[in-house]
Design a protein around this motif. Structure first.
Motif, mmCIF file in Angstrom:
data_model
loop_
_atom_site.group_PDB
_atom_site.id
_atom_site.type_symbol
_atom_site.label_atom_id
_atom_site.label_comp_id
_atom_site.label_asym_id
_atom_site.label_seq_id
_atom_site.Cartn_x
_atom_site.Cartn_y
_atom_site.Cartn_z
ATOM 1 N N LEU A 186 -35.252 43.382 -61.460
ATOM 2 C CA LEU A 186 -34.461 42.955 -62.608
ATOM 3 C C LEU A 186 -33.779 41.644 -62.245
ATOM 4 C CD1 LEU A 186 -32.726 46.197 -63.961
ATOM 5 C CD2 LEU A 186 -34.931 45.214 -64.604
ATOM 6 N N ALA A 187 -33.817 40.685 -63.160
ATOM 7 C CA ALA A 187 -33.193 39.384 -62.914
ATOM 8 C C ALA A 187 -32.224 39.074 -64.038
ATOM 9 C CB ALA A 187 -34.259 38.288 -62.830
ATOM 10 N N LEU A 188 -31.047 38.593 -63.680
ATOM 11 C CA LEU A 188 -30.078 38.187 -64.686
ATOM 12 C C LEU A 188 -30.557 36.894 -65.344
ATOM 13 C CD1 LEU A 188 -26.702 38.859 -62.836
ATOM 14 C CD2 LEU A 188 -27.964 40.365 -64.381
ATOM 15 N N GLU A 189 -30.511 36.857 -66.656
ATOM 16 C CA GLU A 189 -31.067 35.717 -67.397
ATOM 17 C C GLU A 189 -30.484 34.368 -66.977
ATOM 18 O OE1 GLU A 189 -32.027 38.376 -71.405
ATOM 19 O OE2 GLU A 189 -30.254 37.089 -71.317
ATOM 20 N N PRO A 190 -29.162 34.207 -66.866
ATOM 21 C CA PRO A 190 -28.639 32.889 -66.477
ATOM 22 C C PRO A 190 -29.000 32.502 -65.047
ATOM 23 C CG PRO A 190 -26.871 34.504 -66.592
ATOM 24 C CD PRO A 190 -28.070 35.147 -67.190
ATOM 25 N N GLU A 191 -29.097 33.488 -64.156
ATOM 26 C CA GLU A 191 -29.476 33.166 -62.775
ATOM 27 C C GLU A 191 -30.928 32.713 -62.706
ATOM 28 O OE1 GLU A 191 -28.615 36.349 -60.131
ATOM 29 O OE2 GLU A 191 -26.440 36.153 -60.316
ATOM 30 N N ALA A 192 -31.801 33.375 -63.482
ATOM 31 C CA ALA A 192 -33.214 32.974 -63.507
ATOM 32 C C ALA A 192 -33.356 31.556 -64.045
ATOM 33 C CB ALA A 192 -34.018 33.952 -64.360
ATOM 34 N N LYS A 198 -33.835 24.263 -60.648
ATOM 35 C CA LYS A 198 -33.910 23.636 -59.328
ATOM 36 C C LYS A 198 -35.314 23.131 -59.012
ATOM 37 C CE LYS A 198 -31.886 25.718 -55.901
ATOM 38 N NZ LYS A 198 -31.483 26.776 -54.945
ATOM 39 N N THR A 199 -36.322 23.638 -59.750
ATOM 40 C CA THR A 199 -37.700 23.267 -59.437
ATOM 41 C C THR A 199 -38.303 22.282 -60.424
ATOM 42 O OG1 THR A 199 -38.714 25.065 -60.738
ATOM 43 C CG2 THR A 199 -38.047 25.562 -58.464
ATOM 44 N N ILE A 200 -37.717 22.165 -61.624
ATOM 45 C CA ILE A 200 -38.325 21.281 -62.618
ATOM 46 C C ILE A 200 -38.087 19.820 -62.246
ATOM 47 C CG2 ILE A 200 -38.124 22.961 -64.486
ATOM 48 C CD1 ILE A 200 -35.689 21.477 -65.492
ATOM 49 N N HIS A 201 -38.989 18.973 -62.686
ATOM 50 C CA HIS A 201 -38.876 17.550 -62.412
ATOM 51 C C HIS A 201 -38.190 16.863 -63.595
ATOM 52 C CE1 HIS A 201 -41.611 18.616 -59.251
ATOM 53 N NE2 HIS A 201 -41.631 17.394 -58.786
ATOM 54 N N ILE A 219 -30.095 17.400 -53.840
ATOM 55 C CA ILE A 219 -29.069 18.284 -53.274
ATOM 56 C C ILE A 219 -27.690 17.732 -53.618
ATOM 57 C CG2 ILE A 219 -28.074 19.178 -51.143
ATOM 58 C CD1 ILE A 219 -30.867 19.171 -49.948
ATOM 59 N N GLY A 220 -26.830 18.602 -54.118
ATOM 60 C CA GLY A 220 -25.487 18.180 -54.507
ATOM 61 C C GLY A 220 -25.339 17.904 -55.980
ATOM 62 N N THR A 221 -26.454 17.842 -56.698
ATOM 63 C CA THR A 221 -26.388 17.598 -58.149
ATOM 64 C C THR A 221 -25.765 18.782 -58.863
ATOM 65 O OG1 THR A 221 -28.380 16.203 -58.058
ATOM 66 C CG2 THR A 221 -27.740 17.084 -60.221
ATOM 67 N N LYS A 222 -24.899 18.516 -59.815
ATOM 68 C CA LYS A 222 -24.307 19.578 -60.633
ATOM 69 C C LYS A 222 -24.997 19.587 -61.987
ATOM 70 C CE LYS A 222 -19.727 19.305 -58.460
ATOM 71 N NZ LYS A 222 -18.269 19.083 -58.699
ATOM 72 N N TYR A 223 -25.304 20.784 -62.481
ATOM 73 C CA TYR A 223 -25.911 20.880 -63.806
ATOM 74 C C TYR A 223 -25.408 22.130 -64.514
ATOM 75 C CZ TYR A 223 -29.201 23.987 -61.346
ATOM 76 O OH TYR A 223 -29.771 24.988 -60.585
ATOM 77 N N LEU A 224 -25.513 22.108 -65.822
ATOM 78 C CA LEU A 224 -25.023 23.210 -66.650
ATOM 79 C C LEU A 224 -26.183 23.840 -67.395
ATOM 80 C CD1 LEU A 224 -22.508 24.682 -67.901
ATOM 81 C CD2 LEU A 224 -22.572 22.938 -69.701
ATOM 82 N N VAL A 225 -26.285 25.159 -67.332
ATOM 83 C CA VAL A 225 -27.321 25.904 -68.049
ATOM 84 C C VAL A 225 -26.702 26.503 -69.304
ATOM 85 C CG1 VAL A 225 -28.935 27.836 -67.968
ATOM 86 C CG2 VAL A 225 -28.584 26.422 -65.942
ATOM 87 N N VAL A 226 -27.267 26.191 -70.463
ATOM 88 C CA VAL A 226 -26.743 26.675 -71.747
ATOM 89 C C VAL A 226 -27.833 27.497 -72.442
ATOM 90 C CG1 VAL A 226 -25.789 26.036 -73.983
ATOM 91 C CG2 VAL A 226 -25.244 24.661 -71.960
ATOM 92 N N ASP A 227 -27.499 28.723 -72.816
ATOM 93 C CA ASP A 227 -28.412 29.557 -73.578
ATOM 94 C C ASP A 227 -28.078 29.385 -75.056
ATOM 95 O OD1 ASP A 227 -29.942 31.449 -74.792
ATOM 96 O OD2 ASP A 227 -29.291 33.127 -73.565
#
Length: 229
Positions: A186-192, A198-201, A219-227
């Protein structure tokens, strides 16, 4: 898929509130190109609508047998309604978050259809997962992957806001759908979503400016994930 896995395929099912879908990746692709995945393009109606996800709708016949899922369920129920033959059928839509509304989720809790009839929630959820599981396995076969049950590592996404009883319910539903318990994560949606980012270009300028290149976040970049579902 971890580095020590013996699975041939890593398969993920996104069981959404409104739309659902799946994707899978081979072990070899995981090592060489983690962002390379295969998914399904679903069509609705006469094929005018195409999407990487299908609607989270399940249709059961009057004798409480699973009929179909997704856009096909919507289309079939609409046809029944136009012919005034929908009476007795069980049509469920947007039912996922019912697991969040109740105080404690149990294996025998009922689930209401659009016209207030009820079936066991476990039957409805497991039928939806089974449909996507079987559909995914067939898609793998068309790409040349002929798999045994233990060749697939399954990942089922769940909301982070769900409590442990809801997560346990989904695990039981997946097992009832035919997924082996020791091949299921089971994976939490925001964590997935955050891990995928981290892998997309993405298009970024180099430190000297001017020239741009496509590369993952540094490395060190900050980003926000919005559903924004």
């Amino acid at each position: 898929m971890t580095a020590k896995t013996n699975h041939v395929i890593s398969a993920a099912i996104d069981f959404g509130t409104t739309f659902s879908g799946y994707a899978f990746s081979s072990r070899d692709d995981f090592y060489t190109s983690p962002g390379k995945v295969s998914s399904m393009t679903w069509t609705a109606g006469s094929g005018c609508l195409q999407s990487l996800k299908t609607s989270t709708c399940v249709l059961f016949s009057p004798d409480k047998k699973f009929s179909t899922f997704g856009f096909q369920a919507e289309d079939k129920y609409s046809e029944l309604a136009l012919e005034e033959k929908e009476k007795g059928w069980y049509f469920f839509r947007r039912f996922k978050m019912e697991l969040y509304k109740v105080k404690e989720v149990t294996a025998d809790m009922p689930l209401k259809s659009v016209d207030e009839k009820t079936l066991p929630a476990m039957d409805v959820f497991s039928a939806a997962i089974r449909y996507m599981k079987d559909h995914l396995v067939k898609a793998c076969c068309t790409q040349g992957f002929y798999l045994e049950s233990r060749d697939i590592q399954w990942v089922l996404t769940v909301p982070a806001i769900w409590d442990d009883s809801a997560k346990l319910f989904m695990r039981k539903a997946a097992v009832k759908a035919g997924i082996l318990t020791d091949t299921l994560l089971l994976a939490l949606e925001p964590e997935a979503a955050a891990m995928y980012c981290k892998t997309i270009h993405v298009k970024m300028s180099d430190e000297r400016g001017g020239r741009t290149s496509f590369e993952p976040f540094k490395i060190g970049t900050k980003y926000l994930v919005v559903d924004a579902g």
